[in-house]
Structure formats: structure tokens, C-alpha cells
Write a protein that holds these residues in place. Structure first.
Motif, PDB file in Angstrom:
ATOM      1  N   TRP A   5      77.577 -58.759  57.144  1.00  0.00           N
ATOM      2  CA  TRP A   5      77.338 -58.549  58.565  1.00  0.00           C
ATOM      3  C   TRP A   5      77.526 -57.069  58.911  1.00  0.00           C
ATOM      4  O   TRP A   5      76.744 -56.496  59.672  1.00  0.00           O
ATOM      5  CB  TRP A   5      78.295 -59.401  59.399  1.00  0.00           C
ATOM      6  CG  TRP A   5      78.087 -59.200  60.869  1.00  0.00           C
ATOM      7  CD1 TRP A   5      77.237 -59.867  61.688  1.00  0.00           C
ATOM      8  CD2 TRP A   5      78.737 -58.215  61.687  1.00  0.00           C
ATOM      9  NE1 TRP A   5      77.310 -59.369  62.957  1.00  0.00           N
ATOM     10  CE2 TRP A   5      78.224 -58.352  62.993  1.00  0.00           C
ATOM     11  CE3 TRP A   5      79.701 -57.238  61.440  1.00  0.00           C
ATOM     12  CZ2 TRP A   5      78.644 -57.559  64.049  1.00  0.00           C
ATOM     13  CZ3 TRP A   5      80.117 -56.430  62.485  1.00  0.00           C
ATOM     14  CH2 TRP A   5      79.595 -56.599  63.769  1.00  0.00           C
ATOM     15  N   GLU A   6      78.560 -56.445  58.374  1.00  0.00           N
ATOM     16  CA  GLU A   6      78.834 -55.040  58.671  1.00  0.00           C
ATOM     17  C   GLU A   6      77.696 -54.152  58.181  1.00  0.00           C
ATOM     18  O   GLU A   6      77.289 -53.194  58.867  1.00  0.00           O
ATOM     19  CB  GLU A   6      80.150 -54.611  58.018  1.00  0.00           C
ATOM     20  CG  GLU A   6      80.570 -53.178  58.327  1.00  0.00           C
ATOM     21  CD  GLU A   6      80.767 -52.912  59.794  1.00  0.00           C
ATOM     22  OE1 GLU A   6      80.562 -51.752  60.211  1.00  0.00           O
ATOM     23  OE2 GLU A   6      81.115 -53.847  60.544  1.00  0.00           O
ATOM     24  N   ARG A   9      74.955 -54.560  60.623  1.00  0.00           N
ATOM     25  CA  ARG A   9      75.259 -53.844  61.864  1.00  0.00           C
ATOM     26  C   ARG A   9      74.982 -52.350  61.711  1.00  0.00           C
ATOM     27  O   ARG A   9      74.420 -51.715  62.606  1.00  0.00           O
ATOM     28  CB  ARG A   9      76.716 -54.059  62.264  1.00  0.00           C
ATOM     29  CG  ARG A   9      77.066 -53.498  63.643  1.00  0.00           C
ATOM     30  CD  ARG A   9      78.545 -53.597  63.898  1.00  0.00           C
ATOM     31  NE  ARG A   9      79.286 -52.648  63.079  1.00  0.00           N
ATOM     32  CZ  ARG A   9      79.502 -51.379  63.413  1.00  0.00           C
ATOM     33  NH1 ARG A   9      79.018 -50.904  64.543  1.00  0.00           N
ATOM     34  NH2 ARG A   9      80.191 -50.584  62.616  1.00  0.00           N
ATOM     35  N   LYS A  10      75.366 -51.791  60.561  1.00  0.00           N
ATOM     36  CA  LYS A  10      75.133 -50.369  60.332  1.00  0.00           C
ATOM     37  C   LYS A  10      73.644 -50.057  60.295  1.00  0.00           C
ATOM     38  O   LYS A  10      73.206 -49.020  60.809  1.00  0.00           O
ATOM     39  CB  LYS A  10      75.809 -49.934  59.030  1.00  0.00           C
ATOM     40  CG  LYS A  10      77.332 -49.871  59.123  1.00  0.00           C
ATOM     41  CD  LYS A  10      77.951 -49.444  57.806  1.00  0.00           C
ATOM     42  CE  LYS A  10      79.470 -49.352  57.922  1.00  0.00           C
ATOM     43  NZ  LYS A  10      80.105 -48.986  56.633  1.00  0.00           N
ATOM     44  N   LYS A  74      75.721 -52.410  69.590  1.00  0.00           N
ATOM     45  CA  LYS A  74      76.107 -52.569  68.188  1.00  0.00           C
ATOM     46  C   LYS A  74      77.516 -52.057  67.921  1.00  0.00           C
ATOM     47  O   LYS A  74      78.258 -52.620  67.119  1.00  0.00           O
ATOM     48  CB  LYS A  74      75.106 -51.832  67.291  1.00  0.00           C
ATOM     49  CG  LYS A  74      73.745 -52.494  67.179  1.00  0.00           C
ATOM     50  CD  LYS A  74      73.813 -53.798  66.432  1.00  0.00           C
ATOM     51  CE  LYS A  74      72.451 -54.429  66.257  1.00  0.00           C
ATOM     52  NZ  LYS A  74      72.534 -55.743  65.550  1.00  0.00           N
ATOM     53  N   GLU A  77      80.052 -54.705  68.971  1.00  0.00           N
ATOM     54  CA  GLU A  77      79.968 -56.032  68.360  1.00  0.00           C
ATOM     55  C   GLU A  77      81.159 -56.307  67.450  1.00  0.00           C
ATOM     56  O   GLU A  77      81.539 -55.468  66.640  1.00  0.00           O
ATOM     57  CB  GLU A  77      78.676 -56.163  67.550  1.00  0.00           C
ATOM     58  CG  GLU A  77      77.458 -56.490  68.387  1.00  0.00           C
ATOM     59  CD  GLU A  77      76.227 -56.707  67.530  1.00  0.00           C
ATOM     60  OE1 GLU A  77      76.314 -56.496  66.307  1.00  0.00           O
ATOM     61  OE2 GLU A  77      75.181 -57.069  68.077  1.00  0.00           O
ATOM     62  N   SER A 131      74.099 -62.649  59.462  1.00  0.00           N
ATOM     63  CA  SER A 131      73.329 -61.917  60.467  1.00  0.00           C
ATOM     64  C   SER A 131      72.565 -62.927  61.306  1.00  0.00           C
ATOM     65  O   SER A 131      71.714 -63.648  60.790  1.00  0.00           O
ATOM     66  CB  SER A 131      72.348 -60.963  59.792  1.00  0.00           C
ATOM     67  OG  SER A 131      71.609 -60.237  60.729  1.00  0.00           O
ATOM     68  N   PRO A 132      72.923 -63.071  62.595  1.00  0.00           N
ATOM     69  CA  PRO A 132      73.778 -62.182  63.398  1.00  0.00           C
ATOM     70  C   PRO A 132      75.180 -62.727  63.638  1.00  0.00           C
ATOM     71  O   PRO A 132      75.650 -62.772  64.771  1.00  0.00           O
ATOM     72  CB  PRO A 132      73.010 -62.110  64.708  1.00  0.00           C
ATOM     73  CG  PRO A 132      72.409 -63.484  64.850  1.00  0.00           C
ATOM     74  CD  PRO A 132      72.137 -63.977  63.443  1.00  0.00           C
TER      75      PRO A 132
END
Length: 228
Positions: A5-6, A9-10, A74, A77, A131-132
Motif C-alpha cells: 500500500w505504501e 501511495r508513493k 495522499k 492517507e 490498494s486502496p
């Protein structure tokens, strides 16, 4: 559990930054009327260059705002909160949301850890989708049929394995996971759930789409008795 997920996000932040940069560049081009860009766009149309410049400024402003908003969103989050909210959304679809959310939290906290991102007890399977960052909830009390699906590229190379479940209301859901975990879940159904048909064949499919729940239940009982 949140590593993928990280990374996602990036990537989202980088795309948002790119959008912001493009918007800022367009804004500068139209605001300072660089390269005569507005006149070039207006050429051959009924729109005047000054009007085209104004439209360009408005458009680029919207792009800048969208990019900035995406970066802000973002940056704020938190996967844990998104996950909890998705559990709450599922609970609201049930008749007793407050009791359901507490039960879901119990499953996640104390259920069998099939994988770091997947928990299971006798009432629910909950999977964390990177994701997400939402929860995929399978209410076992609604499941009447479960089986494994395997996707292959060109019919040879296995690309995905998933647990697929069918509910009493003729709806279904699936969760992608490794084959060993799917087999473990199906075996557990065989051992602990007398009301769930395990495995796929044309006979079961026909009974299901005929909505013959009584026949499906009988089929499941015969499976446990070794008759199927």
C-alpha cells in the motif's frame, strides 16, 4: 502488511506531483503568453487569442488545484483508518451495524491468520486489499458455494489463484491469494461447514443458478458423507 500500500501511495504522490508541475507549467505559458501558444491554439477557430489565453489559464488552474488536492489527500492517507472505514461501510449494509463492526474487529484481531493480510474464523473471512487499503469481507453465513479459480496466460502460465464464493442472493465475491491458502480455506469449509458446497462442476452450477438452495444443501451433505 502495509508495504505494498505504501508503495502504491508513493506512486500516487509522484503522479500528483507530475500533474501539479504540468499544471504550473501550463499556467506560466498562458499567463505570460509564452511562445504565442494561445494564438497557435486559436488559429483556425472562432475563439480569439485573448479568450483562448483565458481558457488556458482557467484549465491550468484547475490542473494545479487537482494536483495539489491529490498530494494533500495522499499525504494524509492512513491505511489503518481506510481499512477501518471499509469495515464500517460493510457493517452498515447489515441489519445490526454496531454488533457487526464489533464482530468484524474480533475476527481481525483473533481469527486464524491465513496470511499477514488475511484472517478467518467461523463467521467471516477478512482480507486486506493493499490498494486502496480496503477490507474484503466474506460473511460465511451467507455462502452456499465456494471454489478455487486459477487464471493462466495462454492456458499454461499460472498468473492468479483466487477463492471464489457464491452467496444465497445469487451474488459472489473473490479474493486473490496463493493456492495453498485457498486449499486450506476450502478444506476448512469441508470440515466445519456442512452447508457450503466445495468445488466447481456443471451440476453444482446448474443447481445454483436454478436457485435450488435445498438441493445445494443436500449436495454439501453428500460431500461430507463421501458421496460426491
Amino acid at each position: 502488511m502495509f508495504e505494498k500500500w505504501e508503495k502504491s501511495r508513493k506512486r500516487g504522490v509522484l503522479l500528483a506531483v507530475l500533474l501539479l508541475v504540468i499544471g504550473a507549467a501550463l499556467s506560466a505559458v498562458f499567463f505570460f503568453d509564452l511562445f504565442g501558444f494561445a494564438a497557435v491554439l486559436a488559429k483556425g477557430s472562432s475563439v480569439k487569442p485573448d479568450d483562448m489565453r483565458l481558457y488556458g489559464e482557467i484549465f491550468s488552474g484547475v490542473v494545479v488545484a487537482a494536483g495539489a488536492a491529490a498530494i494533500w489527500r495522499k499525504a494524509k492517507e492512513k491505511p489503518e483508518k481506510i481499512f477501518e472505514k471499509s469495515l464500517a461501510r460493510y457493517a452498515k449494509t447489515t441489519q445490526q451495524p454496531a454488533a457487526t463492526i464489533q464482530r468484524l474487529k474480533k475476527t481481525w484481531e483473533t481469527g486464524d491468520r491465513l496470511r499477514d493480510w488475511c484472517r478467518m474464523d467461523d463467521e467471516y473471512i477478512i482480507a486486506f486489499i493493499n490498494s486502496p487499503a480496503y477490507a474484503s469481507v466474506i460473511p460465511l453465513q451467507e455462502v452456499v458455494w465456494a471454489y478455487k479459480t486459477v487464471t493462466r496466460m495462454n492456458g499454461v502460465i499460472k498468473t492468479d489463484t483466487a477463492l471464489f464464493v457464491r452467496y444465497k442472493n445469487q451474488k459472489g465475491s473473490s479474493v486473490s491469494m496463493d493456492e495453498k491458502t485457498v486449499d486450506h480455506i476450502l478444506q476448512r469449509f469441508m470440515e466445519r461447514r456442512q452447508d457450503i458446497v466445495v468445488g466447481h462442476n456443471r451440476e453444482v452450477e446448474k443447481l445454483y443458478f436454478k436457485k435450488d438452495m435445498a438441493a445445494l444443501k443436500e449436495y454439501a451433505l453428500q460431500q461430507r458423507a463421501g458421496g460426491q
